[in-house]
Scaffold this motif. Sequence first.
Motif, PDB file in Angstrom:
ATOM      1  N   ASN C 229       0.793  -1.231   0.000  1.00  0.00           N
ATOM      2  CA  ASN C 229       0.000   0.000   0.000  1.00  0.00           C
ATOM      3  C   ASN C 229       0.820   1.272   0.000  1.00  0.00           C
ATOM      4  O   ASN C 229       0.486   2.230   0.688  1.00  0.00           O
ATOM      5  N   MET C 230       1.924   1.292  -0.725  1.00  0.00           N
ATOM      6  CA  MET C 230       2.713   2.511  -0.815  1.00  0.00           C
ATOM      7  C   MET C 230       2.065   3.462  -1.816  1.00  0.00           C
ATOM      8  O   MET C 230       1.721   3.047  -2.918  1.00  0.00           O
ATOM      9  N   PRO C 231       1.940   4.748  -1.419  1.00  0.00           N
ATOM     10  CA  PRO C 231       1.287   5.701  -2.318  1.00  0.00           C
ATOM     11  C   PRO C 231       1.983   5.717  -3.678  1.00  0.00           C
ATOM     12  O   PRO C 231       3.212   5.652  -3.745  1.00  0.00           O
ATOM     13  N   TYR C 232       1.207   5.792  -4.715  1.00  0.00           N
ATOM     14  CA  TYR C 232       1.666   5.892  -6.094  1.00  0.00           C
ATOM     15  C   TYR C 232       2.346   4.613  -6.606  1.00  0.00           C
ATOM     16  O   TYR C 232       2.693   4.510  -7.763  1.00  0.00           O
ATOM     17  N   VAL C 233       2.612   3.665  -5.735  1.00  0.00           N
ATOM     18  CA  VAL C 233       3.320   2.470  -6.189  1.00  0.00           C
ATOM     19  C   VAL C 233       2.434   1.236  -6.083  1.00  0.00           C
ATOM     20  O   VAL C 233       2.273   0.480  -7.042  1.00  0.00           O
ATOM     21  N   GLU C 235      -0.778   1.244  -4.243  1.00  0.00           N
ATOM     22  CA  GLU C 235      -2.119   1.510  -3.721  1.00  0.00           C
ATOM     23  C   GLU C 235      -3.151   1.139  -4.782  1.00  0.00           C
ATOM     24  O   GLU C 235      -3.098   1.649  -5.898  1.00  0.00           O
TER      25      GLU C 235
END
Lengths: 374, 337, 285, 282
Positions: C229-233, C235
Motif C-alpha cells: 500500500n505505498m502511495p503511487y506504487v 495503492e
Amino acid sequence: MSIRLENISKTFGQFQALSPMSLNIDEGEMIGLLGPSGSGKTTLLRIIAGLEGANSGRIQFGDRDVTNLHVRDRHVGFVFQNYALFRHMTVADNVAFGLEVMDAKQRPNKTEIQHRVKHLLEMVQLGHLANRYPSQLSGGQKQRIALARALATKPDVLLLDEPFGALDAKVRKELRRWLRSLHDEIGFTSVFVTHDQEEALELSDRVVVMSNGHIEQIDEPAQLYAQPNSRFVFDFLGNVNVFEGKLTQSRLHNHNAWITAPSSDVPMNSGQLYIRSHELSLHTEASKIANLPLKVVAVNPIGAEVRVELAPHEWQSEQIWEADLTHSEYDRNPVKRGEIVYAEPRNGYFFRENSHQAPEQVSWQSRSLDETVK
Amino acid sequence: MKSKLKVIKSVAGALLLGSAVNASAADQTILNTSYDIARELFATYNPVFQKHWEEKTGQTVEIKQSHAGSSKQARSILQGLPADVVTFNQVTDVQILADRGKLVAEDWKSKLPNNSSPYYSTTAFLVRKGNPKNIHDWGDLVKDDVALVFPNPKTSGNGRYTYLAAYGYAQDQFGKNATEQQNSFLKTFLGNVSVFDTGGRGATTTFVERGIGDVLITFESEVNNIRQQYGADDYEVVVPKTSILAEFPVAVVERNAKKNGTLDVSTEYLSYLYSEESQRLLASFNYRVHNDTVKAEVADRFPEVKLLTVEEIAGGWPNAMRDIFANGKQLDQLQRR
Amino acid sequence: MPSSLSVASAKTRHKRVLPGFGLSLGSSLFFISLILLLPMTGLVMQTADMGWSEYWYVITDERVVASYKVTIWAALIASVFNGVFGLLLAWVLVRYEFPGKRILDALVDLPFALPTAVAGITLATLYAENGWYGELLAQWGIKVAYTPLGIIVAMSFTSIPFVVRTVQPVLEELSPEEEEAGITLGASDWSVFQRIIMPSLWPALVTGVALSFTRSLGEFGAVIFIAGNMPYVSEITSLMIFVRLQEFDFPAASAIASVVLIASLVLLFAINIWQGRYLKRLHGR
Amino acid sequence: MASGQRHQQRVGDRPAVKYTLIGITLVLTALLLVVPLISIFEQAFVDGLAVYWDSLGDPDTLHAIGLTLFVALLTVPINLFFGVLLAWSVTRFEFPGRKLMMTLMDIPFAVSPVVAGLLYLLLYGNNGWIGEWLYEHDLQLMFAWPGIVMVTVFVTCPFVARELIPLMQQQGREDEEAAVILGASGWQLFRRVTLPNIKWALLYGVILTNARAVGEFGAVSVVSGNIRGETNTLPLHIQLLYEDYQATAAFASASLLALIALITLIFKAFIEWRQERAEQLH
C-alpha cells in the motif's frame, strides 16, 4: 493411387469392430462401403485415413506402406459426415487451409494459393461464395466446399464419410451425379461410406457390403444385384419377398400356400425362397406354379410402376409382400384394396435351410418356356 | 410487527449453534462499540463493571462488544449500528457522531474528566534486539538505511498519531516556522516507510511475523503488548523524548441509549473507567492513566516523555484533518513523487 | 387501433408455448430490482449530490489516478496470466486422463470457496521474505510481498476459477471433426490448436479473462495484506475507496466506486456484444 | 462404438506433449493453490491439536460458525429459487431487454464486495430514505443478521443462474414443448422434464453459492457491525482473531473454512463422478 488393406482388424475394448479383413482398391476406382450402422464401415474408412489405428494388419497406398504413418503424412482427403467446416473461417479460407499449413518448402506462394482456391471453388461451382462463412451456406453448398477443401491439397486418395447423409433427396441425387462426373474427370481413388444401397449402386465402381465387422461381398453393382451371395446382402439391397417353406412332394408348403419347386438340376430342399418384387405377377386364381393367396393392402402407382402391397392370406410371412407391376400389367388386372389375389413368381433365389452357402438362382419361366417349346 | 420480528429472531437464535443462550437473561444489555484491538481490555473490564453495577443497583447487565477500526465503527453507528457507548482511539471519530448524526452530546468532551479520555498513550518505537540501527529518537528515523513500518495515516488513527508525533518533533527541533526543514524531515521520514498497512495490528504483523523493517512505530501500549506476545528478548522498546498525547475518548451514544433505555448504565459504564480499580486494570494493559495512586505504582513502566498535544501541533483535530490529512493536503503533498 | 392491439397480443400469446412466462419474468424482475438495482440507486444518489466538476475532481485526483494505473496494470497482468494458466488447466482437465485429475478439478474452485482475507493473509505469509516462497525468491533478488508483484499474485489467485470454469465446458463441447479435418489436411498439432481450436475457444476465454479482470479490479480483502500500500506504487483503487470511507466522505467513495463499476459494466457489456457477434458468425443464429 | 477411444488422433495427445502439459499444470497448481492451502493448516496446528480444539471451542467462535451456516442456509434457497426462475425466463422466452437482464445479472461480479456492502448500507442505513422509515418502525436490518443475509444474497446471486443459463440454452426448448403438447401442467413440466435435465448444474450452482456465502468477507464486514457473539460471521471472526494476536486461533477458524471449502469441492467432485457414471450407463 491404389490402396491395399491386409488383415485389418480393430477392437474397441471388448467390442470387435472389425474382424480381420483384406481389400484391394485399384487406382482411380470409386469404392462404396455399404452397410447398416454399426457394421464397421466408418471405422474402416477412418483406419484407411489414419484417424484410427488398426489393431493388426497393413495398409499400403501404391507402393508406400502407410500403416504407421500419421494422418497428416498420408495425403488423404477426408470429407466428414457433417462437413466439419471451420466455422470461423470464410469459404475461401477453409479451402486454402490445407495449402497454407504445408511445409514452407512445398507451400505454394500466396498468389498461387489464391489462384488454386479460386479454381477449386469454380470447379465446385461456388466461386461467388468465397467470402461467406459456413453458417451462411446450405447443406449442399457446405458439402461441395468440404469436397473442394479435401481436394485442395491434391490428395492421393479421397475418403468420404456418409457424404450425402445430411442432405434432402433432391440435392442428394444432384450431388451424387456431380461427384461421379468429377471423379471421372479428375480420376482420384476414392472410398465413401453409405448406408443407402441406391447411392452405393449408383456411384461405385465396386461396392463393399459390410455387416457386423465383416465384409459380406465385394462386387460391381450389377453383379452384386444379380448375384447377392448371402441373405444379408439380399435383405440389404432392396425389397424382397420371402417365402419360407417345407418341401413335400416337390412343392414348398407354408400352411395352405405352396410354390412348385422349379424344374432344375438343383435338388430342392426345405428353405427360403427370395423373390424380388418385380418378379411377381398377380392373378385372380392359383396357377400350376403357385398357390399364393394374398390380400391387397395398398395400391401405389409410382412412376413407371404400380406397387401393390400384399398381406399373406391364411399363410405366414414376416413381412408384407410387395409386387411391382407395369402399368399395362396392372391395367389388364386392376386389383383393388381388400381383394384376394394369387401371386406367381417368375424368378427367385433359394436359400437352403441350415446352410450358409450362396443361394441358388431358380426360375419358373424356363419351365413354362420349355413346355411351350415342347 | 416487533413481536413478529422477535419470533423470527428467536427462531434464528435457536438455529445458531449454542447461541440461544444470548437471549438476554440480564436485566439490561448495552453494546460497547470499540476500536479493533481493545477486545481483551474490555473483556477484562466488563466483569469488573458487571459486579460493580450489580452491587450498586442490584441489576444484572450484559455487555456486548463490537470491535473494528474506529472510523469504520463510527461510520456504522452513523448508519444505524445500535451502540450505547463508544470507546474509541480517535477523538475525530467521536466528534463526527456529534456533528453528523447528533448521536452524541455536543459537549461530550466535558462530560467526563480529562477530555472524556480515561486513559491515554503515546507513540513509541519497537526495534529489533540490540537496537542494531541505534534508534533513540525521531531524528534517527530519517537515516538512509532505516526502514520504518507504521500504519497508513490515511486509514488508521494510529498512523495519524504517528505522523503528527513526527510533525511535532520536527516543529520542536527546527522551530515552528521552519516549514522547509520540517517538510524535508517529514518527506524523508515518509520515504523510509516500507509498508503501509491499513491498521495498527497489520503493521505489527508485518514487522514481527514478516520481518520487514527496522522500526515499528505504534502506540506505547501496543509496543509493550508486542513484547509480551512475541517475546521480550527479541525486541526493545524505545520511547522518544518528545511524542504525542494520544487520547482514547469515550462517550455515551445518547440517541441510542435513550431509545434503548440504557442511559444510566451506559453513563456509569464509562464513569467507572475512572475508578482506581479500573485505572489499575487499564495500566496493566500498558495504557497511561490519570489516577495518581495508580500512576505512582506503575511509574517505572512509563518513562517521562514530553507529550505534545494535537492542539499544540496542529491546532486541534479538525484543523489537522482539514490541513494535513485531507485529500491533497500536507500529507498527500509530501508523499507525492 | 384496438384491432391492431389485439392482433399484437394474440401474436405474443401464440409465441409463448411454455408456461411460466409471467411468473418467471415477474419474479426475475422483482429480484433484480430489489437485490441489484435498488441498492445501485444508493450509489447514484450519493454521487448525484455532488456536481459534475466535483465528481470529476474526485475521480481524477492524482493519487486516485495513480491507483487506477496500478490496479488496471496488475489486474491486466493477473488476468492475462490467468488466461494462459486457466486455459492450460482447462485443457489438461478436459483432454487427459491421469491420476489425481478429480482432485485437481476440485482444487480449481478453492479460491472461490476461501474467504479473501484468509487468502490474503496466507499469501502474505508465503511470499514475505521469511516465508516459504519469499525466501526462495529472495535468492534471485525477486520481492513479491509488499510490491506490485504481490498485488498481481493475490489478484490471480482469487480469480483463476473464472477462466477455467468458462473455458472448460466449451472445450468439452468442441467437436473432434474439425480437428480431424485440420489434421487430414496436413496441419501440425500446433497449427490445428492455433488456427482451429483457439478460434472456437476465444469467446469463452475472453469472457473468462474479462470476468477475472473485473473481479481483480474490485478485489480488496486478498490484496490489501500483500500489497504494501505505498502511495503511487502499490495503492489499489479499492483502497482509495476505503480511504474515502474512513474520511466519512461517502460521495467521494461512491464516485470512485462508480468509476470502477462503470468500467467493469462497460467491459462486460462490450464482451457480451462482441461474443454475440462472434458466435453469430459461427452458428449463423 | 466406445466414444472414449474413438478419437485417437486428437491434438496434443502425443505422450511428450501430454505429460509436459500435465506436469506443468500440476506443478503450477501445487505452487499456486495447494501450498497456500497446506500453509493454512500448518499454521492452524502449529501449537498442537489441543490448542486447535480449544480455539474452535471458544463460544464466540462457535457462534460465528453457527451464524455463518445460518446465513448460508437462508441465502442458498433464496438464490436457488430466483436463479431457476431467472434462467427459465431468459432461456425459454424472447422479450425485449433479455440481453440487458443477463448483463445486469453479472453486476455482483463487477462490484467490489466492499462497495456492495456500502450500497446496502447507503440504502438501508439510517441515512437512506428507507433507513429512516426502518428506524422509525424499529426494524434493524443493517448490523443484524438480515443485513448480512441481504448482502450475501447480492454477492452470490449470479452463481445459480450462470450455471443454468448456458446449459438450458444448449438443451433448447423441444423437450418442454413436447411435454406441453402432451398436456403437462407447469409444475409437472418443471419437475419431470426440466429438473432432471438440469439437476447437476443446479446442484453445482448451489455448491458454489454455498461456498461463496460461507466465505464472504468484504460485503459482510461493512454491514455486520462486528458485534461479537451476535453479528460476527466466521470470516470476520478470523480477522478479529488475527488482529488480536491470536494467529493460531485465527488460522484454526480459517482451516475450518478451508475444510468447508474442501468438503464442498469433494462433494462437487462426487456429484460429477455420479453424473459421468450415470451418463455411461445410458
